[in-house]
Scaffold this motif. Sequence first.
Motif, PDB file in Angstrom:
ATOM      1  N   GLU A 321     -12.308   0.210  36.034  1.00  0.00           N
ATOM      2  CA  GLU A 321     -11.622   0.753  34.858  1.00  0.00           C
ATOM      3  C   GLU A 321     -10.126   0.448  34.885  1.00  0.00           C
ATOM      4  O   GLU A 321      -9.527   0.099  33.865  1.00  0.00           O
ATOM      5  N   TYR A 324      -8.314  -3.021  33.454  1.00  0.00           N
ATOM      6  CA  TYR A 324      -8.104  -3.362  32.045  1.00  0.00           C
ATOM      7  C   TYR A 324      -6.884  -2.606  31.532  1.00  0.00           C
ATOM      8  O   TYR A 324      -6.993  -1.551  30.894  1.00  0.00           O
ATOM      9  N   ARG A 340     -12.034  -4.968  27.157  1.00  0.00           N
ATOM     10  CA  ARG A 340     -12.579  -3.654  26.824  1.00  0.00           C
ATOM     11  C   ARG A 340     -12.049  -3.222  25.471  1.00  0.00           C
ATOM     12  O   ARG A 340     -10.854  -3.346  25.195  1.00  0.00           O
ATOM     13  N   SER A 342     -11.722   0.120  23.110  1.00  0.00           N
ATOM     14  CA  SER A 342     -11.804   1.579  23.141  1.00  0.00           C
ATOM     15  C   SER A 342     -11.550   2.132  21.747  1.00  0.00           C
ATOM     16  O   SER A 342     -10.631   1.689  21.051  1.00  0.00           O
ATOM     17  N   ASP A 398     -16.149   3.117  24.986  1.00  0.00           N
ATOM     18  CA  ASP A 398     -15.474   2.073  25.753  1.00  0.00           C
ATOM     19  C   ASP A 398     -16.488   0.949  25.920  1.00  0.00           C
ATOM     20  O   ASP A 398     -17.497   1.110  26.606  1.00  0.00           O
ATOM     21  N   TYR A 400     -17.294  -2.686  27.212  1.00  0.00           N
ATOM     22  CA  TYR A 400     -16.890  -3.748  28.132  1.00  0.00           C
ATOM     23  C   TYR A 400     -17.644  -5.023  27.760  1.00  0.00           C
ATOM     24  O   TYR A 400     -18.880  -5.041  27.724  1.00  0.00           O
TER      25      TYR A 400
END
Length: 441
Positions: A321, A324, A340, A342, A398, A400
Amino acid sequence: MQKDFIHLRAPKGWINDPNGFIYYKGKYHLFYQHFPYAPRWATMHWGHAVSEDLVHWEHQNIALFPTKYEDQNGCFSGSAIEHEGVLNIFYTGVHYDKINPEDIHLAVDDEFQSAQLRITSVNGFHFDNFGDKQVIIPAIKDASIGHKTHTRDPKVWRGSDAWYLVMGSSTADRRGRLLFYRSTDLEQWEFVNSVVAGSELGWMWECPDYFQTAGGEVLIFSPMGIPTEGTKEQNHTLCTCVRLNEQTCELKMDEEYQYLDYGLDLYAPQSTVDAEGRRVLVAWLRMPKPFAEGRIGMYCIPRVVEVKDHHIYFRVHPNVEQLYTRQISDPTQADPVGYRVSMDMKKGESVSIGGYRIWRQENRIFTDRDMVFSECENRENFCIQSRTPELAEGCHLDVYVDQNLIEVFVNHGEYVISHAVYGMTDQIETDDPIEMKIYTL
């Protein structure tokens, strides 16, 4: 040595189940089911990769390969533990009763025997495949205990008074079951108990994984023969909260089950405890075609497993995490490793990320990968559209994005949808004014 970043991939040939996942002498060791000669399932070896942070992976030499009568036709899935500084690996060895003369990697009529073996290493890198293998549980002859063919995937852990082992098996009337064993020395194993599932939970339970978290005990298992909507694939991974009585190995399971991942592409996960004491898990991404010439198979982002109010969360591991951090305006600016996205999604909103559609309908998240999966020949085996159960905690996403894998984490792991993808574009499109942020390495 060949290296991978974040997602462990097949160095060549085929990979499937993760095996022997362990933090040992300052490094994470992740072994895997491996056929190094072609991108297809065949006689299994154990490949081997090592990392110091669950992010940077370096492939090693093949760790296990067939050498004994009991594993002549493959070294199949298993686990690893450390005892007195020595790495102990437990795995299933397969011996075919009759080999297919047209393809020596297959048995005739699925007739084979499965035994459980142990091999050790003093440093985690060197294994004596010719001199150190020990059969700890021979192929089962008593059908009232388990199945001589379909008993496999030993997971070993240290209990309060002894070592314990659980593996999957099947009953004579084709119901999944778990077999529990106990040992004081890792060599002699005593059968303690079996737990039989109802017929609705498949005919065989693969890759069982039992562990404890701060919020409760968890069982993750992969039943074979669970029909699902919209796919021919019937082997899927479930998880539930449980209570294990160590002395009797009686297991009480919650009536409610979750899928490990609601994309239904992930299978055969395995967990360990990381350097900070967190329970961390990886799983195999089933892929319909190679991601590169001569290479098929990869693993999801390492996920931290937590339990809250009898719900099991799968969160992105902090080591991944925190990578990014560089914000960009669109995917064309992203690092080749990926990015990523969000956002908080309201009811009725939708977005297309590289051709992969995500939308919210009432209090569920839906996904559709049709545009990035259309050229796959056996796509009928895979879910094209997926959805979560009802959400309990709002709707934060989130997402990815990797060139061959999208992982949609909903509400920081309340549910996850992961899918194999091919032919992603560099565009993000939405008809709604969704506020989103894009991060890359």
